[in-house]
Design a protein around this motif. Sequence first.
Motif, PDB file in Angstrom:
ATOM      1  N   CYS A   1      13.649   8.168  -2.458  1.00 56.45           N
ATOM      2  CA  CYS A   1      12.905   8.962  -3.332  1.00 56.45           C
ATOM      3  C   CYS A   1      12.059   8.464  -4.535  1.00 56.45           C
ATOM      4  O   CYS A   1      12.358   7.253  -4.904  1.00 56.45           O
ATOM      5  N   ASN A   2      11.077   9.145  -4.711  1.00 51.38           N
ATOM      6  CA  ASN A   2       9.962   8.470  -5.850  1.00 51.38           C
ATOM      7  C   ASN A   2      10.223   9.026  -7.197  1.00 51.38           C
ATOM      8  O   ASN A   2      11.327   9.875  -7.328  1.00 51.38           O
ATOM      9  N   ALA A   3       9.577   8.543  -7.995  1.00 50.14           N
ATOM     10  CA  ALA A   3       9.826   8.967  -9.532  1.00 50.14           C
ATOM     11  C   ALA A   3       9.581  10.276  -9.985  1.00 50.14           C
ATOM     12  O   ALA A   3      10.423  11.169 -10.535  1.00 50.14           O
ATOM     13  N   GLY A   4       8.457  10.954  -9.128  1.00 48.49           N
ATOM     14  CA  GLY A   4       8.523  12.330  -9.386  1.00 48.49           C
ATOM     15  C   GLY A   4       9.437  13.178  -8.751  1.00 48.49           C
ATOM     16  O   GLY A   4       9.753  14.155  -9.755  1.00 48.49           O
TER      17      GLY A   4
ATOM     18  N   LEU B   1       0.747  -1.231   0.041  1.00 45.67           N
ATOM     19  CA  LEU B   1      -0.031  -0.012  -0.062  1.00 45.67           C
ATOM     20  C   LEU B   1       0.988   1.266  -0.158  1.00 45.67           C
ATOM     21  O   LEU B   1       0.602   2.182  -0.763  1.00 45.67           O
ATOM     22  N   TYR B   2       2.027   1.183   0.944  1.00 46.69           N
ATOM     23  CA  TYR B   2       2.644   2.315   0.906  1.00 46.69           C
ATOM     24  C   TYR B   2       3.529   2.714  -0.446  1.00 46.69           C
ATOM     25  O   TYR B   2       3.520   4.012  -0.966  1.00 46.69           O
TER      26      TYR B   2
ATOM     27  N   ASP C   1       4.957   5.574  -5.238  1.00 43.21           N
ATOM     28  CA  ASP C   1       5.447   5.706  -6.693  1.00 43.21           C
ATOM     29  C   ASP C   1       4.310   6.372  -7.414  1.00 43.21           C
ATOM     30  O   ASP C   1       4.878   6.921  -8.597  1.00 43.21           O
ATOM     31  N   THR C   2       3.002   6.419  -7.132  1.00 45.07           N
ATOM     32  CA  THR C   2       2.133   6.990  -8.097  1.00 45.07           C
ATOM     33  C   THR C   2       1.886   8.399  -7.822  1.00 45.07           C
ATOM     34  O   THR C   2       1.257   8.916  -8.642  1.00 45.07           O
ATOM     35  N   VAL C   3       2.028   8.924  -6.768  1.00 48.04           N
ATOM     36  CA  VAL C   3       1.648  10.436  -6.738  1.00 48.04           C
ATOM     37  C   VAL C   3       2.345  11.317  -7.422  1.00 48.04           C
ATOM     38  O   VAL C   3       3.542  10.948  -7.823  1.00 48.04           O
ATOM     39  N   ALA C   4       1.906  12.396  -7.882  1.00 48.08           N
ATOM     40  CA  ALA C   4       2.510  13.024  -8.912  1.00 48.08           C
ATOM     41  C   ALA C   4       3.444  14.017  -8.489  1.00 48.08           C
ATOM     42  O   ALA C   4       4.414  14.386  -9.104  1.00 48.08           O
TER      43      ALA C   4
END
Length: 995
Positions: A416-419, A392-393, A398-401
């Motif tokens: 760090c995420n992709a955004g 869930l985390y 990963d999907t938040v803009a």
Amino acid sequence: MNVSKLRVLAVDDEPELCAISKEILESFYGMNVKVASSVKEALKVLQEEKFDAIISDYQMPGASGIEFVRELRSSGDRTPFILFTGRGREEVVISAVDNGADGYVQKGTDIKAAFTDLAQKIRNTVIRVRAEMALEESEARYRSMIDGSPLGMFLTDEKGYCIYSNPRWQEMTVLDKDGALGFEWMRGIHEDDRDALKTRWDEAVGNSTSITYEFRYWRGRQVRWIWGHLAPVQDALCHTTGFLSTNLDISDRRKAERALVEKDRVMSKASSLVKIGYWIWSGEGDLYYSEGLNNILGIPEGSQLQHDRLFAAIYPEDQPKFIQTMDTAMKNRGESEVEHRMVRSDGSIITVRTMLDVTSSGTGRPLFILGMVKDITEEKKQGQKVQEKEDLYRIVFDTVAEGLVVRDSQGKLILCNAGAAKQFDVESGEKLVQRGIDETHLVMADGSPLRHEDLPTSLTFRTGSPISDEVRGIKKKDGSVMWVKTNSAPFFKDGVVQAAIVCLTDITQIIEAEKRIRESEAKFRLIADNMTDYITVLDTNFRITYASPSVHQLLGYTSEEYVKCSLSVLFTPDALQQINDRVAKKLEREMRGEGRPDLPVYLELEMVRKDGSHRWVGNTIRFIRDDGGKWAGFIVASRDVTERHRMDEELRRSDKHFAIAQSLAKLGSWKYDIASDTATWTPETFRIFGRDPSLGAPNLNSLYDYFEKDDLPKFREVTRLALDEGVPYDIRVRIVLENGVRKTIRMISDVKTKDGVPIEVWGALQDVTEQVAGEHVLEEANRKIGLMTGITRHDIKNQLQVLSGWLDLMKLDDQKNQTLLEKAFKALTNMRALIDFTAEYESLGTKAPHFIDVGKEVSRIAKETPMDSLAIINELHGEEILADPLLVKVLYNMVENAKRHGGKATYVRFRSELDGEMLRLICEDDGAGIKDSRKEAIFDHTGFKGHGYGLFFTRTMLAITGLSIWEEGRFGEGARFVISVPRDRWRRTNDQGNG
């Protein structure tokens, strides 16, 4: 190979030449000949029948012999093809061979020699092509067998040099087709095997003997074992011409041999593990198990665990999965793993992970199976809970803009995420963690450098509190700055901040938009408040909402006074009427979607000053629109033009006679002021462009709209050179008027400069449409005459060939002399008609076109031509057509066609009708009409030879001046010929505007 009864297809547009070819080849050379009069007919015949050879003429209507053979070869047809023609030029021969022809025979006056040569060429070509195709099939079968072999194979010459390899060998050695040649493949042999193999290889090649061998080969970074066999290849005399090497990858067999040793090691290790149990099942059915397995299943000490009992301990629903994994392990002879449930002796259910390892004999029979079992019940329960939370985390993270960054208390990035990676120009979050983020990557909200203590995470660690809506800038690779809003929150553990989480939201567009709005407002206010011209803003009710201070200089009002005035106070009644008319019309067009929102309205209006005096003011009115594109008011730029208006009035009076002279010469002049982007046109210039003088001369961008798409780049370039470098120009371009009329104009310019800088461009232009039309007529006439000369010369040569052929045949068969003589005389008659038509066609296009009153010419034809019982009905009313003077002959030919071919026709009628702005001139009768299949053929020079070349002449003559003709009547009801005349090629008497 029997070639005496060859089937031959002969293609020639002259029926007589086809007849001669068939007669001679069948009578004297025993061939079976079928004829076709065109390439189209020949292709249709070839769809239904097969032939041993094809002979074809070179020049034919529709498609030539070269195009014929090109189409055959492109479709895969390999039928022998011989070009048989009177065209003897070297380029024809080269073109024929290049496009796939197998031979070439030239026609000549000695017909016996020509056909002897042709027959011999046919026989030899058929024999050669059949032999080549048989050889290709044999080679293809041999190559297919080797290329499709699952074994790696390659051929060498007598010295062992590789000259060919199949795809499987290239795959085994990771070499391409060229890399496998020579001795290069030996470089990949393992260094421990290379010398021994090289010695055996050289001995086999030197003694022409066979050998078998095994060696290791480097396949990329992997070592593969290869078994091979080398055998000599001998010719019919038992001489060795090379060697064939056949190879098989045996790496898997070698791997299985090593697996036995590895299994012994695993058994020893498994027995030492306390928490892992194992069982071993032999191929004979014996089952061995460890004490650890007893503990896992809760089996009492001393109990025997049989095969059936072990299988029964597997949870029923998981038994199919376990059996499938067992089958897979036995089939693959290797390791397999399965997670399943088991039932302990006390009835409780546990989850275990079983690893299966199968050892087989050389024949594939399983020798024993090892099963290593680990109890993972608790591990599974805890793992599921943790995994659910992590999944869930991870999805949210990963999907938040927005960009998300996590930093630990030591200042190191841990997540760090992709955004965030995208914001910092890094490929992935993992790469950004490796690189890190420091003060050099960010700037403060005012653009100043950022200190480490001003990082969002530093603030969070220092205060222990969330930080909201702080603005920072991220430096991009291209030098730009992305502005982000940062929000950070602390992560506590045992009352201490262990990490800081930062969210970065891109607000660059918002900040830049706000900046542009502020700059735009400041510039507008600065310009409006300080310019000599004044600016006015009005709402949709025509109320003034703003006036710049410079209005006082022109009209005597202050800005505050001017805003309170109504338009009826500021403008004269005539000026108000102009405003209402022009603005209302533009609004109506835009409401219908027909307007140009980007084009302003320019009006020069008489205005009333505060002291009551009048001034002429030039007003540029532009529409204001809101974000949705809806009309929101006007913005008006106004300038005092009183003095220019007075001077223009004087200039108009003095230029009256000059304008008359320009009109007579179709010569206009103009002036363009570079600084103000304004132009001045003479009346004749307005007339040439078809523009309403009340609109004024267009600026440079609006002028571009008049030019033909293909000519616009040329005009733009000469204009650029004139404005930037002061280079004058003299060009001829095409324009399109608003009513669709097209014209050709010649434009000549000169440039006025000051201190070497262009400030004005002066010029003259002339309507040269009719002159260009005359030039096109002359060019088209020359092209048509050249075409006709080639056609006629070809036809006359064919008739001479026919005549020569029939006369030669007369020598061979006395009984046919009378019939052959009649055919010879018919050919001579056809030649005379062709020569007469050439003389008539030669005059086409030699005179300039002029307007011809069609109705008057029809009346004159009716009076001068005896029509017997055929009446000429003239329903034309003053139509004049710009055409070649030979149009009169076209009208006469149309009457003659109705008289000669109309059959039962009682009248021929001439009338006209309009199709939009196109004039349709119609000639119709009530005769037999023309079949649909012949409607186009009657206009072709080859399609209606029995009735002369009149309609071919008619279409050619009309096309020179841009006219076209077709036939649209109904068969059995009468013929109807329609001549289509473009808008700029016709007019009615006393109606000069149509021409």
